[in-house]
Design an enzyme around this catalytic site. Sequence first.
Site, PDB file in Angstrom:
ATOM      1  N   ASP A  11       0.933  -1.296   0.009  1.00 11.67           N
ATOM      2  CA  ASP A  11       0.055   0.099   0.026  1.00 11.67           C
ATOM      3  C   ASP A  11       0.819   1.441  -0.069  1.00 11.67           C
ATOM      4  OD1 ASP A  11       0.854  -0.085   2.698  1.00 11.67           O
ATOM      5  OD2 ASP A  11      -0.847  -0.881   3.303  1.00 11.67           O
TER       6      ASP A  11
ATOM      7  N   ASP B   5       1.455   4.716   1.764  1.00 11.20           N
ATOM      8  CA  ASP B   5       1.052   5.578   3.126  1.00 11.20           C
ATOM      9  C   ASP B   5       1.730   6.972   2.780  1.00 11.20           C
ATOM     10  OD1 ASP B   5      -0.072   3.469   4.391  1.00 11.20           O
ATOM     11  OD2 ASP B   5       1.871   2.906   5.146  1.00 11.20           O
TER      12      ASP B   5
ATOM     13  N   ASP C 176      10.566   2.813  12.948  1.00 14.75           N
ATOM     14  CA  ASP C 176      11.362   1.803  13.601  1.00 14.75           C
ATOM     15  C   ASP C 176      12.615   1.470  12.919  1.00 14.75           C
ATOM     16  OD1 ASP C 176       9.965   0.856  11.399  1.00 14.75           O
ATOM     17  OD2 ASP C 176       9.167  -1.197  11.889  1.00 14.75           O
TER      18      ASP C 176
HETATM   19  P1  ATP Z   1       4.427  -3.702   5.100  1.00 14.58           P
HETATM   20  O1  ATP Z   1       4.901  -3.858   3.522  1.00 14.58           O
HETATM   21  O2  ATP Z   1       4.445  -4.980   5.876  1.00 14.58           O
HETATM   22  O3  ATP Z   1       3.174  -3.053   4.779  1.00 14.58           O
HETATM   23  P2  ATP Z   1       5.485  -1.362   6.212  1.00 14.58           P
HETATM   24  O4  ATP Z   1       6.937  -0.906   6.325  1.00 14.58           O
HETATM   25  O5  ATP Z   1       4.693  -0.583   5.315  1.00 14.58           O
HETATM   26  O6  ATP Z   1       5.478  -2.703   5.808  1.00 14.58           O
HETATM   27  P3  ATP Z   1       3.527  -0.848   8.204  1.00 14.58           P
HETATM   28  O7  ATP Z   1       3.333  -1.693   9.241  1.00 14.58           O
HETATM   29  O8  ATP Z   1       2.360  -0.706   7.260  1.00 14.58           O
HETATM   30  O9  ATP Z   1       4.771  -1.409   7.679  1.00 14.58           O
HETATM   31  O10 ATP Z   1       4.007   0.473   8.963  1.00 14.58           O
HETATM   32  C1  ATP Z   1       4.282   1.595   7.832  1.00 14.58           C
HETATM   33  C2  ATP Z   1       5.296   2.418   8.493  1.00 14.58           C
HETATM   34  O11 ATP Z   1       5.127   3.057   9.833  1.00 14.58           O
HETATM   35  C3  ATP Z   1       6.647   1.550   8.589  1.00 14.58           C
HETATM   36  O12 ATP Z   1       7.440   1.532   7.263  1.00 14.58           O
HETATM   37  C4  ATP Z   1       7.407   2.226   9.630  1.00 14.58           C
HETATM   38  O13 ATP Z   1       7.973   3.579   9.081  1.00 14.58           O
HETATM   39  C5  ATP Z   1       6.096   2.858  10.627  1.00 14.58           C
HETATM   40  N1  ATP Z   1       5.810   1.996  11.754  1.00 14.58           N
HETATM   41  C6  ATP Z   1       4.988   0.598  11.710  1.00 14.58           C
HETATM   42  N2  ATP Z   1       5.017   0.255  13.073  1.00 14.58           N
HETATM   43  C7  ATP Z   1       6.171   0.959  13.695  1.00 14.58           C
HETATM   44  C8  ATP Z   1       6.305   0.805  15.017  1.00 14.58           C
HETATM   45  N3  ATP Z   1       5.816  -0.163  15.711  1.00 14.58           N
HETATM   46  N4  ATP Z   1       7.374   1.693  15.455  1.00 14.58           N
HETATM   47  C9  ATP Z   1       7.862   2.517  14.563  1.00 14.58           C
HETATM   48  N5  ATP Z   1       7.449   2.866  13.369  1.00 14.58           N
HETATM   49  C10 ATP Z   1       6.652   1.924  13.028  1.00 14.58           C
HETATM   50 MG    MG Z   2       2.496  -0.813   4.753  1.00 10.73          MG
END
Ligand code: ATP
Ligand code: MG
Length: 446
Positions: A72, A74, A151
Site C-alpha cells: 500500500d 502511506d 522503527d
Molecule cells: P508492510 O509492507 O508490511 O506494510 P510497512 O513498512 O509499510 O511494511 P506498516 O506496518 O504498514 O509497515 O507501517 C508503515 C510504516 O510505519 C513503517 O514503514 C514504519 O516506518 C512505521 N511503523 C510501523 N510500525 C511501527 C512501530 N511499531 N514503531 C515505529 N514505526 C513504525
Molecule cells: Mg504498509
Amino acid sequence: MLKRIGKFFDRSSSKNNDDNHRVLHPHEHSLNPKKICKHACEIIRVLQRNNFEAYVVGGCVRDLLLDLNPKDFDIATNATPQQVKRLFRRSRIIGRRFQIVHVQFGRELIEVTTFRSNNTNQNGKVQQSASGVLTRDNMFGSLLDDASRRDLSINALYYDTEKNTLHDFCDGLEDLAKRKIRIIGNPATRYSEDPARLLRAVRFAAKLGFHIDSKSLKPITKMADSLQHVSAPRMFDETLKLFMSGYGLAVFQLLYEYRLFAQLAPQTNRLIDQGHPTAKNMVEQALTNTDLRIRSNKRVTPAFIYAALLWPSVQKTAAEYERQGHPAASAMGKAANEVIGNQIPITSIPRRFTMAMREIWAMQLTLVKRDGNRASRSIENPRFRAAYDFILLREQTGESLNGLGDWWTRYQDVSEDERQNMVQKLNTGKPRKRRPRRRPQSSNNA
Ligand code: ATP
Ligand code: MG
C-alpha cells in the site's frame, strides 16, 4: 541491485548541515514516479498546492527501491488530520489516540498521517510506563521527528512525488544497499518503547532476506519477554503479519532462533524444546504450505494456522485426558478448551477462528470413522475441506494415520457407487460376520 541502490547514497547528494538529512534529486535516484499509485500522487499534489509538506513514506518506498510490489502507499504530511479532511471530500478521520485520515478513491483507501514525534512532557522526558513502553505517542512533530520515531532505517525514506526527490534521514539507503535491518536510535530503548518492534525487525529480515545489524540483534533475545507488555489483540494482529504474508517459514525460523516464538506460542515452543517428534515439523510444514498458498493466490485462514500451531499441545493434552478415562471426543474437547484458554491471553484469537479450530480438531476423530453413511455425512460438513487438509498436513509431518489422507483424496474423486465400495472395503480386513441362517424347525422334531 546493490549497484543501483549504491547510487542513491552517492556522496554528491545534498546533505543538510545540521542533521543527517540527505536529499536525492531526480538524476541521483531511479525511483520512478509512475510506479507510485496515482491516487497517492494526487493527494500529495493537493496537499502541496495548499502549502503543506507531503511525501509517500515507509514500506512502499522501501519496496519500490528493492523492485518489490508495495502492499500500500502511506502518506506523511505536516497537515493536521482536520486540515487533511477539509481538502478531501471522501475522507474520514479515524483513531482516537493518534488520528489518521483515510482518503477514499473508489475501493482504494489511502492513509494520510500527520508527522509524529515521540511525546515528551514539560521536562522534555519521553512519557513511558515503568517497563519503558511509550504511554503517549500522539504528538505532532516535524519531518525529522517523524523519521526518527520510525522503527527501521529502511522504513524511514520519504519520497516527494511532485519534486521527484528522495529524502533519507537515517542512512536507510546505505542499509538497503547493505541489506541490513537496523533499528533507528538505541535498539534497547526503541524495543522497550514498543516491544512489537522486536517482531518487526525479525519480520522484515525474513521478508527481505536481510541480516539484522549486530547492535539491533544483540538485545532481541534478552528482551523477548517484554512482548508480554504488548496487548493480546495487537499480538494477534502481529502474528497474522508474521505468518500470513508469504514468508512465514523464514519468519518462524528467526522467531524460534531468537526465542521470540517462546513468547508467541509457549505451549508449542516447550514441546519443540523438549524434542517432541513432530511439533517443529508441524509448524514448519504448516507455514511452508501457507507460503505456497499465498504465492498461488489461494485463501489462507488464521484458524488453520493456529490449529496447526497448537495441534501438538492439543494432541498431547487429549492423550492425557484419554489416559484418565475420558472418551476420545470428550478428551479432544477438553484439550481444545485448555490449550486455547492458555493461548488467548497472549494472542487474542477471535471467537470465529477458535470455533473453526475446535471443529478442525474434532473432525480429526470423525474422519477416521467412515463406516455406514458416516463418510458421506462428513464430506457434507462445511468444515470438511479444512479438516481433510489438516489430515494431509499431519501425514506430511510424519504422523502415521494408516493412509487416511489418501483414502479421503480418492473418496472425493470417485462416483457414488465407488464411494460405497470404498466404505464396504473398509471392512474387508475383518469380513462381515453373517448370521447363520436359521433352519425352519421341522415339525418332526417338535
Ligand atoms: P508492510 O509492507 O508490511 O506494510 P510497512 O513498512 O509499510 O511494511 P506498516 O506496518 O504498514 O509497515 O507501517 C508503515 C510504516 O510505519 C513503517 O514503514 C514504519 O516506518 C512505521 N511503523 C510501523 N510500525 C511501527 C512501530 N511499531 N514503531 C515505529 N514505526 C513504525
Ligand atoms: Mg504498509
